[in-house]
Design a protein around this motif. Structure first.
Motif, PDB file in Angstrom:
ATOM      1  N   THR A 190       0.835  -1.198   0.000  1.00  0.00           N
ATOM      2  CA  THR A 190       0.000   0.000   0.000  1.00  0.00           C
ATOM      3  C   THR A 190       0.869   1.248   0.000  1.00  0.00           C
ATOM      4  OG1 THR A 190      -0.159   0.148   2.425  1.00  0.00           O
ATOM      5  CG2 THR A 190      -1.782  -1.231   1.297  1.00  0.00           C
ATOM      6  N   ARG A 191       2.175   1.072   0.250  1.00  0.00           N
ATOM      7  CA  ARG A 191       3.119   2.188   0.240  1.00  0.00           C
ATOM      8  C   ARG A 191       3.736   2.332  -1.144  1.00  0.00           C
ATOM      9  NH1 ARG A 191       7.334   1.342   4.987  1.00  0.00           N
ATOM     10  NH2 ARG A 191       8.205   3.168   3.933  1.00  0.00           N
ATOM     11  N   ASN A 192       4.142   3.539  -1.453  1.00  0.00           N
ATOM     12  CA  ASN A 192       4.783   3.825  -2.719  1.00  0.00           C
ATOM     13  C   ASN A 192       6.182   3.221  -2.727  1.00  0.00           C
ATOM     14  OD1 ASN A 192       5.981   5.027  -5.019  1.00  0.00           O
ATOM     15  ND2 ASN A 192       4.636   6.797  -4.836  1.00  0.00           N
ATOM     16  N   ALA A 193       6.438   2.336  -3.683  1.00  0.00           N
ATOM     17  CA  ALA A 193       7.746   1.683  -3.754  1.00  0.00           C
ATOM     18  C   ALA A 193       8.849   2.627  -4.196  1.00  0.00           C
ATOM     19  CB  ALA A 193       7.675   0.489  -4.700  1.00  0.00           C
ATOM     20  N   LEU A 194       8.490   3.828  -4.636  1.00  0.00           N
ATOM     21  CA  LEU A 194       9.498   4.796  -5.070  1.00  0.00           C
ATOM     22  C   LEU A 194      10.319   5.344  -3.912  1.00  0.00           C
ATOM     23  CD1 LEU A 194       7.430   6.835  -7.688  1.00  0.00           C
ATOM     24  CD2 LEU A 194       8.815   4.802  -8.053  1.00  0.00           C
ATOM     25  N   ASP A 195       9.883   5.077  -2.685  1.00  0.00           N
ATOM     26  CA  ASP A 195      10.655   5.533  -1.525  1.00  0.00           C
ATOM     27  C   ASP A 195      11.836   4.617  -1.217  1.00  0.00           C
ATOM     28  OD1 ASP A 195       9.014   7.720  -1.200  1.00  0.00           O
ATOM     29  OD2 ASP A 195       7.679   6.718   0.218  1.00  0.00           O
ATOM     30  N   GLN A 196      11.944   3.501  -1.915  1.00  0.00           N
ATOM     31  CA  GLN A 196      13.119   2.643  -1.764  1.00  0.00           C
ATOM     32  C   GLN A 196      14.339   3.353  -2.349  1.00  0.00           C
ATOM     33  OE1 GLN A 196      11.959  -1.880  -2.367  1.00  0.00           O
ATOM     34  NE2 GLN A 196      10.896  -0.635  -3.880  1.00  0.00           N
ATOM     35  N   GLU A 197      15.498   3.060  -1.769  1.00  0.00           N
ATOM     36  CA  GLU A 197      16.746   3.660  -2.240  1.00  0.00           C
ATOM     37  C   GLU A 197      17.398   2.745  -3.275  1.00  0.00           C
ATOM     38  OE1 GLU A 197      19.152   4.312   1.176  1.00  0.00           O
ATOM     39  OE2 GLU A 197      17.978   6.030   1.886  1.00  0.00           O
ATOM     40  N   LEU A 198      17.822   3.336  -4.370  1.00  0.00           N
ATOM     41  CA  LEU A 198      18.409   2.583  -5.468  1.00  0.00           C
ATOM     42  C   LEU A 198      19.814   3.085  -5.760  1.00  0.00           C
ATOM     43  CD1 LEU A 198      18.017   0.504  -7.811  1.00  0.00           C
ATOM     44  CD2 LEU A 198      17.169   2.417  -9.195  1.00  0.00           C
ATOM     45  N   THR A 199      20.747   2.155  -5.852  1.00  0.00           N
ATOM     46  CA  THR A 199      22.091   2.448  -6.336  1.00  0.00           C
ATOM     47  C   THR A 199      22.279   1.696  -7.648  1.00  0.00           C
ATOM     48  OG1 THR A 199      22.954   2.642  -4.083  1.00  0.00           O
ATOM     49  CG2 THR A 199      24.553   2.347  -5.857  1.00  0.00           C
ATOM     50  N   LEU A 200      22.662   2.411  -8.699  1.00  0.00           N
ATOM     51  CA  LEU A 200      22.863   1.816 -10.024  1.00  0.00           C
ATOM     52  C   LEU A 200      24.317   1.982 -10.449  1.00  0.00           C
ATOM     53  CD1 LEU A 200      19.805   2.899 -12.230  1.00  0.00           C
ATOM     54  CD2 LEU A 200      20.475   0.574 -11.670  1.00  0.00           C
ATOM     55  N   PHE A 201      24.895   0.917 -10.948  1.00  0.00           N
ATOM     56  CA  PHE A 201      26.273   0.964 -11.438  1.00  0.00           C
ATOM     57  C   PHE A 201      26.246   1.292 -12.929  1.00  0.00           C
ATOM     58  CE2 PHE A 201      26.128  -1.685  -7.687  1.00  0.00           C
ATOM     59  CZ  PHE A 201      27.136  -1.125  -6.923  1.00  0.00           C
ATOM     60  N   GLN A 248      10.149  13.167 -19.747  1.00  0.00           N
ATOM     61  CA  GLN A 248      10.441  11.734 -19.703  1.00  0.00           C
ATOM     62  C   GLN A 248       9.721  11.057 -18.545  1.00  0.00           C
ATOM     63  OE1 GLN A 248      12.808   9.513 -21.551  1.00  0.00           O
ATOM     64  NE2 GLN A 248      12.345  11.084 -23.070  1.00  0.00           N
ATOM     65  N   LEU A 249       9.818  11.649 -17.361  1.00  0.00           N
ATOM     66  CA  LEU A 249       9.224  11.051 -16.169  1.00  0.00           C
ATOM     67  C   LEU A 249       7.704  11.120 -16.202  1.00  0.00           C
ATOM     68  CD1 LEU A 249      11.713  12.447 -13.503  1.00  0.00           C
ATOM     69  CD2 LEU A 249      11.692  10.167 -14.519  1.00  0.00           C
ATOM     70  N   LEU A 250       7.144  12.196 -16.719  1.00  0.00           N
ATOM     71  CA  LEU A 250       5.695  12.314 -16.805  1.00  0.00           C
ATOM     72  C   LEU A 250       5.120  11.312 -17.785  1.00  0.00           C
ATOM     73  CD1 LEU A 250       5.251  16.217 -16.749  1.00  0.00           C
ATOM     74  CD2 LEU A 250       4.466  14.587 -15.012  1.00  0.00           C
ATOM     75  N   ARG A 251       5.748  11.184 -18.940  1.00  0.00           N
ATOM     76  CA  ARG A 251       5.225  10.282 -19.968  1.00  0.00           C
ATOM     77  C   ARG A 251       5.303   8.826 -19.540  1.00  0.00           C
ATOM     78  NH1 ARG A 251       7.659  12.132 -24.872  1.00  0.00           N
ATOM     79  NH2 ARG A 251       9.487  10.881 -24.410  1.00  0.00           N
ATOM     80  N   GLU A 252       6.377   8.464 -18.837  1.00  0.00           N
ATOM     81  CA  GLU A 252       6.548   7.076 -18.408  1.00  0.00           C
ATOM     82  C   GLU A 252       5.951   6.823 -17.022  1.00  0.00           C
ATOM     83  OE1 GLU A 252       7.621   4.865 -20.491  1.00  0.00           O
ATOM     84  OE2 GLU A 252       8.016   6.429 -21.986  1.00  0.00           O
ATOM     85  N   GLN A 253       5.288   7.838 -16.453  1.00  0.00           N
ATOM     86  CA  GLN A 253       4.734   7.739 -15.103  1.00  0.00           C
ATOM     87  C   GLN A 253       5.795   7.232 -14.114  1.00  0.00           C
ATOM     88  OE1 GLN A 253       0.766   6.082 -14.789  1.00  0.00           O
ATOM     89  NE2 GLN A 253       0.318   6.561 -16.928  1.00  0.00           N
ATOM     90  N   VAL A 305      15.053  -0.096 -15.610  1.00  0.00           N
ATOM     91  CA  VAL A 305      14.378   0.216 -14.352  1.00  0.00           C
ATOM     92  C   VAL A 305      12.952   0.646 -14.688  1.00  0.00           C
ATOM     93  CG1 VAL A 305      14.327   1.699 -12.317  1.00  0.00           C
ATOM     94  CG2 VAL A 305      16.524   0.904 -13.240  1.00  0.00           C
ATOM     95  N   TYR A 306      11.990  -0.177 -14.276  1.00  0.00           N
ATOM     96  CA  TYR A 306      10.575   0.133 -14.493  1.00  0.00           C
ATOM     97  C   TYR A 306       9.926   0.323 -13.131  1.00  0.00           C
ATOM     98  CZ  TYR A 306       5.623  -0.570 -15.572  1.00  0.00           C
ATOM     99  OH  TYR A 306       4.255  -0.431 -15.659  1.00  0.00           O
ATOM    100  N   THR A 324      -1.493  -1.006  -6.697  1.00  0.00           N
ATOM    101  CA  THR A 324      -1.607   0.372  -7.151  1.00  0.00           C
ATOM    102  C   THR A 324      -0.441   0.655  -8.083  1.00  0.00           C
ATOM    103  OG1 THR A 324      -0.313   1.235  -5.300  1.00  0.00           O
ATOM    104  CG2 THR A 324      -2.708   1.146  -5.003  1.00  0.00           C
ATOM    105  N   ALA A 325      -0.545   1.723  -8.849  1.00  0.00           N
ATOM    106  CA  ALA A 325       0.590   2.130  -9.676  1.00  0.00           C
ATOM    107  C   ALA A 325       1.791   2.409  -8.782  1.00  0.00           C
ATOM    108  CB  ALA A 325       0.230   3.370 -10.487  1.00  0.00           C
ATOM    109  N   SER A 326       2.955   1.935  -9.195  1.00  0.00           N
ATOM    110  CA  SER A 326       4.224   2.139  -8.488  1.00  0.00           C
ATOM    111  C   SER A 326       4.247   1.487  -7.112  1.00  0.00           C
ATOM    112  CB  SER A 326       4.554   3.638  -8.366  1.00  0.00           C
ATOM    113  OG  SER A 326       4.685   4.227  -9.645  1.00  0.00           O
TER     114      SER A 326
END
Length: 365
Positions: A190-201, A248-253, A305-306, A324-326
């Motif tokens: 039920t929480r937004n998964a976007l609050d997770q921290e991501l490190t990308l190489f 970019q971010l708006l179009r790809e939600q 990354v989706y 829910t979305a995201s």
């Protein structure tokens, strides 16, 4: 290591068995032959309570439906192909379109939606290994070659989940397999998964057009795509930037973008010894509240990354919550999307008698 099998009866597919595997530390992974998928990833507490860490829809197996490709094997091609056409040895092969004029994740008869055969279930004290196989005939959805695929999953008692894809063909063709696990390490969908921290190489990202296909490659520095030092997706999306990146971010939600991974160091070849594909660090995903971390390594050159912006709303999940979305993030190790048109120098075909091979490893701690 414990293993339990349960039978699934489906209206759309033949009956089959799902294997639930539990490590000594209480990590549970469920493997399904429907789409050669990871049907569930959860942590089981001492009192038996499950905390779901990967997106799992309730009844997805029984329905014979792969919602959002959750947990499934993507193939024969992960991602989109512009205008649903590839050219091999000077010959054009029209492919079956399933997203407008494009082909997505291999077409209408993609490997995510078919029932694979369970070849082997191997159990030892420290690991469980399950091998699924599938076949596609020459011309299926336009691809040349009679193709045999294998998905080998190994879960060991240290918490490493390894996906080893192999494929064989009798004609030169294109194969690009990947895994589509969605993650939410908070355990609360039920929480937004976007609050997770991501490190990308990764230092470079592909920017997309209206068809969700890459049209340019840009450095990530000073953009919402810079995860080299690690930050939440929410924080990254709030980066002050110009209109191009906001669009970019708006179009790809959110995110739906390919990141080029830093190349693994080459291995010194040894005579008469077959080398498995070299692995490089892909990313680290972390939930700050619980401290749970997922580390990912792969032999693939790209990580898509989706952030789940187009996930369906209000679908029942395996933990009783609603989607829910995201609500979860997919991290897809694959080739660069539409590589044959966008980066033809990086396009790799699999010839007759050759083996396609890809390794993806996840470690949850």
């Amino acid at each position: 290591m414990k293993i339990h099998t349960r039978n699934i009866s489906s209206k759309n597919k033949a009956s089959y068995e799902v294997c639930d595997v539990v490590t000594g530390s209480g990590m549970m992974v469920s493997f399904s032959p429907l789409g050669a998928s990871v049907q569930k990833i959860a942590i089981i507490s001492e009192d038996g309570e499950e905390t779901l860490l990967a997106l799992s829809f309730a009844g997805q197996d029984a329905a014979g439906d792969c919602i959002g490709y959750a947990g499934a094997t993507l193939g024969p091609n992960a991602g989109r192909i512009r205008n649903s056409c590839i050219s091999i040895d000077g010959r054009d092969y029209p492919l079956a379109a399933n997203e407008g004029s494009c082909q997505l994740h291999g077409g209408p008869h993609n490997l995510s939606s078919v029932l694979w055969h369970t070849d082997f279930v191997e159990q030892d004290r420290d690991f469980v290994r399950i091998t699924f196989s599938a076949f596609q005939p020459h011309g299926e959805d336009g691809y040349p070659g009679n193709r045999t695929y294998k998905a080998v999953y190994t879960l060991d008692d240290t918490g490493w989940l390894t996906v080893h894809y192999k494929a064989f063909t009798d004609r030169t063709t294109y194969i690009n397999l990947s895994s589509h696990i969605y993650w939410n390490l908070t355990g609360d969908f039920t929480r937004n998964a976007l609050d997770q921290e991501l490190t990308l190489f990764s230092s470079n990202v592909g920017l997309l057009d209206e068809a969700h296909l890459p049209v340019n490659i840009c450095p990530v520095g000073r953009t919402p795509f810079d995860f080299r030092k690690g930050r939440s997706l929410t924080q990254a999306m709030g980066t002050r930037t110009d209109a191009m990146y906001r669009e970019q971010l708006l179009r790809e939600q959110g995110y739906n973008h390919p990141f080029l991974l830093k190349k693994a160091r080459p291995r010194r070849p040894l005579p008469s010894v077959r080398q498995v594909p070299a692995l490089q660090k892909a990313c680290v995903l972390r939930d700050p509240a619980s401290g749970r971390t997922m580390q990912m390594m792969t032999s693939a050159p790209v990580l898509v990354v989706y952030s789940g912006g187009f996930l369906p709303e209000n679908r029942l999940l395996a933990n009783g919550q609603r989607s829910t979305a995201s609500c979860a993030i997919a991290l897809e190790a694959q080739d660069f999307p539409d590589v044959m048109h966008m980066l033809p120098e990086a396009w790799r075909l699999t010839g007759a008698g050759e083996m396609f091979e890809r390794v993806i490893r996840f470690h949850v701690i």
